[in-house]
Design a protein around this motif. Sequence first.
Motif, PDB file in Angstrom:
ATOM      1  N   LEU A   6     -58.700 -60.784  60.985  1.00 21.94           N
ATOM      2  CA  LEU A   6     -58.943 -62.079  61.628  1.00 21.94           C
ATOM      3  C   LEU A   6     -60.401 -62.202  62.054  1.00 21.94           C
ATOM      4  N   THR A   7     -60.959 -61.135  62.572  1.00 15.49           N
ATOM      5  CA  THR A   7     -62.362 -61.142  62.978  1.00 15.49           C
ATOM      6  C   THR A   7     -63.273 -61.382  61.776  1.00 15.49           C
ATOM      7  N   LYS A   8     -63.006 -60.687  60.676  1.00 11.85           N
ATOM      8  CA  LYS A   8     -63.846 -60.839  59.479  1.00 11.85           C
ATOM      9  C   LYS A   8     -63.701 -62.230  58.862  1.00 11.85           C
ATOM     10  N   LEU A   9     -62.495 -62.774  58.863  1.00 13.82           N
ATOM     11  CA  LEU A   9     -62.296 -64.136  58.361  1.00 13.82           C
ATOM     12  C   LEU A   9     -63.044 -65.133  59.244  1.00 13.82           C
ATOM     13  N   ARG A  10     -62.995 -64.921  60.529  1.00 17.98           N
ATOM     14  CA  ARG A  10     -63.727 -65.783  61.461  1.00 17.98           C
ATOM     15  C   ARG A  10     -65.231 -65.706  61.159  1.00 17.98           C
ATOM     16  N   GLU A  27     -49.929 -63.365  66.432  1.00 20.49           N
ATOM     17  CA  GLU A  27     -50.860 -62.743  65.488  1.00 20.49           C
ATOM     18  C   GLU A  27     -50.138 -62.073  64.312  1.00 20.49           C
ATOM     19  N   MET A  28     -49.013 -61.430  64.583  1.00 17.62           N
ATOM     20  CA  MET A  28     -48.278 -60.741  63.520  1.00 17.62           C
ATOM     21  C   MET A  28     -47.754 -61.738  62.477  1.00 17.62           C
ATOM     22  N   LEU A  29     -47.255 -62.877  62.927  1.00 13.66           N
ATOM     23  CA  LEU A  29     -46.769 -63.896  62.003  1.00 13.66           C
ATOM     24  C   LEU A  29     -47.927 -64.468  61.186  1.00 13.66           C
ATOM     25  N   CYS A  30     -49.030 -64.719  61.851  1.00 14.75           N
ATOM     26  CA  CYS A  30     -50.225 -65.222  61.172  1.00 14.75           C
ATOM     27  C   CYS A  30     -50.668 -64.243  60.090  1.00 14.75           C
ATOM     28  N   MET A  31     -50.718 -62.972  60.433  1.00 17.24           N
ATOM     29  CA  MET A  31     -51.132 -61.934  59.486  1.00 17.24           C
ATOM     30  C   MET A  31     -50.177 -61.868  58.295  1.00 17.24           C
ATOM     31  N   LYS A  32     -48.899 -62.039  58.556  1.00 14.36           N
ATOM     32  CA  LYS A  32     -47.895 -62.010  57.487  1.00 14.36           C
ATOM     33  C   LYS A  32     -48.212 -63.066  56.432  1.00 14.36           C
ATOM     34  N   PHE A  33     -48.531 -64.277  56.875  1.00 16.16           N
ATOM     35  CA  PHE A  33     -48.830 -65.354  55.932  1.00 16.16           C
ATOM     36  C   PHE A  33     -50.181 -65.171  55.254  1.00 16.16           C
ATOM     37  N   LEU A  34     -51.160 -64.681  55.981  1.00 16.95           N
ATOM     38  CA  LEU A  34     -52.462 -64.415  55.367  1.00 16.95           C
ATOM     39  C   LEU A  34     -52.350 -63.349  54.278  1.00 16.95           C
ATOM     40  N   ARG A  35     -51.534 -62.341  54.506  1.00 13.92           N
ATOM     41  CA  ARG A  35     -51.359 -61.274  53.510  1.00 13.92           C
ATOM     42  C   ARG A  35     -50.683 -61.774  52.233  1.00 13.92           C
ATOM     43  N   LYS A  36     -49.938 -62.863  52.337  1.00 10.42           N
ATOM     44  CA  LYS A  36     -49.280 -63.433  51.153  1.00 10.42           C
ATOM     45  C   LYS A  36     -50.237 -64.282  50.312  1.00 10.42           C
TER      46      LYS A  36
END
Length: 117
Positions: A6-10, A27-36
């Motif tokens: 998230l920091t690097k994307l920011r 954050e965990m849900l957000c990460m789940k979707f970003l990983r997809k």
Amino acid sequence: MEHVMLTKLREAGCDMDGTLERFMNNEMLCMKFLRKFPEDTTFGEMQKAFAQGDAEEFFKAAHTMKGVSGNLGLSCLYDEMQPAVEKGRRGELPSREDMDEIKKQYDQIIKIITENE
């Protein structure tokens, strides 16, 4: 503590604050979707339509990619997609230079996501 991805994307110009807000600060849900995101085939479909000169199929794929990138807060890609989608809406294709810039932003996001899981 915020995940490195998230920091690097920011840092790459993505709106992770808005994205986290859409995911109710989960954050965990957000990460789940970003990983997809790297598994999504839309970018490849868009490139194929561009290479074939198919403005209608390009528009469909580009519009989808713009929506996905917007929902995930991938602003640097979303911003590059907007003019391409508008051209597609008019039955036109973007320039090769426009596509190169879109690919550059897409590749940067994919790299950040895949290297920071």
